[in-house]
Design an enzyme around this catalytic site. Structure first.
Site, PDB file in Angstrom:
ATOM      1  N   ASN A  45      43.709  43.318  40.029  1.00 45.54           N
ATOM      2  CA  ASN A  45      43.526  42.604  38.768  1.00 45.54           C
ATOM      3  C   ASN A  45      44.380  43.250  37.689  1.00 45.54           C
ATOM      4  O   ASN A  45      44.609  44.472  37.687  1.00 45.54           O
ATOM      5  CB  ASN A  45      42.043  42.520  38.361  1.00 45.54           C
ATOM      6  CG  ASN A  45      41.338  43.851  38.316  1.00 45.54           C
ATOM      7  OD1 ASN A  45      41.697  44.782  39.029  1.00 45.54           O
ATOM      8  ND2 ASN A  45      40.329  43.964  37.475  1.00 45.54           N
ATOM      9  N   GLU A  47      44.589  43.247  33.591  1.00 44.66           N
ATOM     10  CA  GLU A  47      43.966  42.811  32.333  1.00 44.66           C
ATOM     11  C   GLU A  47      44.954  42.888  31.174  1.00 44.66           C
ATOM     12  O   GLU A  47      46.043  43.447  31.298  1.00 44.66           O
ATOM     13  CB  GLU A  47      42.715  43.657  32.077  1.00 44.66           C
ATOM     14  CG  GLU A  47      41.659  43.437  33.159  1.00 44.66           C
ATOM     15  CD  GLU A  47      40.368  44.204  32.919  1.00 44.66           C
ATOM     16  OE1 GLU A  47      40.328  45.072  32.028  1.00 44.66           O
ATOM     17  OE2 GLU A  47      39.400  43.910  33.648  1.00 44.66           O
ATOM     18  N   CYS A  56      42.791  37.874  37.706  1.00 40.71           N
ATOM     19  CA  CYS A  56      42.019  38.431  38.818  1.00 40.71           C
ATOM     20  C   CYS A  56      42.939  38.887  39.951  1.00 40.71           C
ATOM     21  O   CYS A  56      44.061  38.376  40.103  1.00 40.71           O
ATOM     22  CB  CYS A  56      41.059  37.394  39.383  1.00 40.71           C
ATOM     23  SG  CYS A  56      39.653  37.034  38.325  1.00 40.71           S
ATOM     24  N   GLU A  58      42.646  38.242  43.108  1.00 41.84           N
ATOM     25  CA  GLU A  58      42.935  37.149  44.040  1.00 41.84           C
ATOM     26  C   GLU A  58      44.111  36.319  43.529  1.00 41.84           C
ATOM     27  O   GLU A  58      44.993  35.911  44.300  1.00 41.84           O
ATOM     28  CB  GLU A  58      41.715  36.224  44.197  1.00 41.84           C
ATOM     29  CG  GLU A  58      40.481  36.893  44.772  1.00 41.84           C
ATOM     30  CD  GLU A  58      39.582  37.502  43.703  1.00 41.84           C
ATOM     31  OE1 GLU A  58      40.106  38.030  42.700  1.00 41.84           O
ATOM     32  OE2 GLU A  58      38.363  37.452  43.871  1.00 41.84           O
ATOM     33  N   CYS A  89      35.486  34.840  41.635  1.00 41.81           N
ATOM     34  CA  CYS A  89      35.016  34.024  40.513  1.00 41.81           C
ATOM     35  C   CYS A  89      35.320  32.550  40.802  1.00 41.81           C
ATOM     36  O   CYS A  89      36.071  32.223  41.729  1.00 41.81           O
ATOM     37  CB  CYS A  89      35.681  34.478  39.206  1.00 41.81           C
ATOM     38  SG  CYS A  89      37.378  33.908  39.019  1.00 41.81           S
ATOM     39  N   CYS A  92      39.014  31.590  40.886  1.00 37.47           N
ATOM     40  CA  CYS A  92      39.736  32.094  42.068  1.00 37.47           C
ATOM     41  C   CYS A  92      39.346  31.325  43.317  1.00 37.47           C
ATOM     42  O   CYS A  92      40.170  31.163  44.223  1.00 37.47           O
ATOM     43  CB  CYS A  92      39.513  33.589  42.240  1.00 37.47           C
ATOM     44  SG  CYS A  92      40.469  34.533  41.046  1.00 37.47           S
TER      45      CYS A  92
HETATM   46  N1  THU Z   1      37.865  40.180  38.813  1.00 39.83           N
HETATM   47  C1  THU Z   1      38.694  40.009  39.879  1.00 39.83           C
HETATM   48  O1  THU Z   1      39.810  40.536  39.914  1.00 39.83           O
HETATM   49  N2  THU Z   1      38.250  39.236  40.899  1.00 39.83           N
HETATM   50  C2  THU Z   1      37.028  38.642  40.959  1.00 39.83           C
HETATM   51  O2  THU Z   1      36.743  37.932  41.917  1.00 39.83           O
HETATM   52  C3  THU Z   1      36.054  38.867  39.906  1.00 39.83           C
HETATM   53  C4  THU Z   1      36.548  39.596  38.703  1.00 39.83           C
HETATM   54  C5  THU Z   1      38.339  41.013  37.698  1.00 39.83           C
HETATM   55  C6  THU Z   1      38.644  40.263  36.444  1.00 39.83           C
HETATM   56  C7  THU Z   1      38.498  41.361  35.403  1.00 39.83           C
HETATM   57  O3  THU Z   1      39.720  42.068  35.332  1.00 39.83           O
HETATM   58  C8  THU Z   1      37.447  42.283  35.992  1.00 39.83           C
HETATM   59  O4  THU Z   1      37.366  41.965  37.378  1.00 39.83           O
HETATM   60  C9  THU Z   1      36.072  42.106  35.356  1.00 39.83           C
HETATM   61  O5  THU Z   1      35.679  40.788  35.348  1.00 39.83           O
END
Ligand code: THU
Length: 135
Positions: A45, A47, A56, A58, A89, A92
């Site tokens: 991920n 940010e 994310c 994925e 999520c 994704c």
């Molecule tokens: N996140 C993912 O990378 N994948 C998921 O399936 C759920 C959430 C990340 C997004 C964000 O950077 C952090 O986790 C917290 O939500």
């Protein structure tokens, strides 16, 4: 899937997780996707200080796959930063479904090495897909 192949996909996701840029959530996620021809692509991920722009793991793994010329996913692995499973999520799930038929396995791996396997069809029933645009 052959045990060794899954093991290396799990390792790829766990490795990718180490590069996670997640200073805001501190929630490091890694994901790896396998193509039907055996290529694997991973990512973490990423940010942003402008929070909604974060991506994310994925989504970045899928972007990595597509940018290398692949359009089909045969297996997805998601590595969580703790001992719980990180289910993808909603957004994704839709992104995975773009490249993966219902029966495609999605395996979650936690830090203690436990795994949980489901399919994209279970995670996103009745997914809206390209063919729906033709109806
Ligand atoms: N996140 C993912 O990378 N994948 C998921 O399936 C759920 C959430 C990340 C997004 C964000 O950077 C952090 O986790 C917290 O939500």
């Amino acid at each position: 899937m052959i045990k060794n192949k899954l093991e290396s996909l799990l390792q790829l996701a766990l490795e990718a997780q180490k590069h996670s840029h997640s200073p805001y959530s501190q929630f490091k996620v890694g994901a790896a996707v396998l193509t039907p021809t055996g290529e694997a692509f991973a990512y973490c991920n990423v940010e942003s200080a402008a929070f909604p722009l974060g991506q994310c793991a994925e989504a970045t793994a899928i972007g990595n796959m597509v940018s290398h010329g692949h359009k089909r996913i045969s297996h997805v692995v998601i590595a969580s930063p703790n001992n719980d499973f990180c289910f993808p999520c909603g957004g994704c799930r839709q992104k995975i479904a773009e490249f993966a038929p219902d029966e495609t396995p999605v395996t979650m791996v936690s830090q203690n090495g436990e795994t949980h396997e489901t399919t994209i069809g279970e995670l996103l029933p009745n997914a809206f897909r390209a063919h729906d645009l033709d109806k």
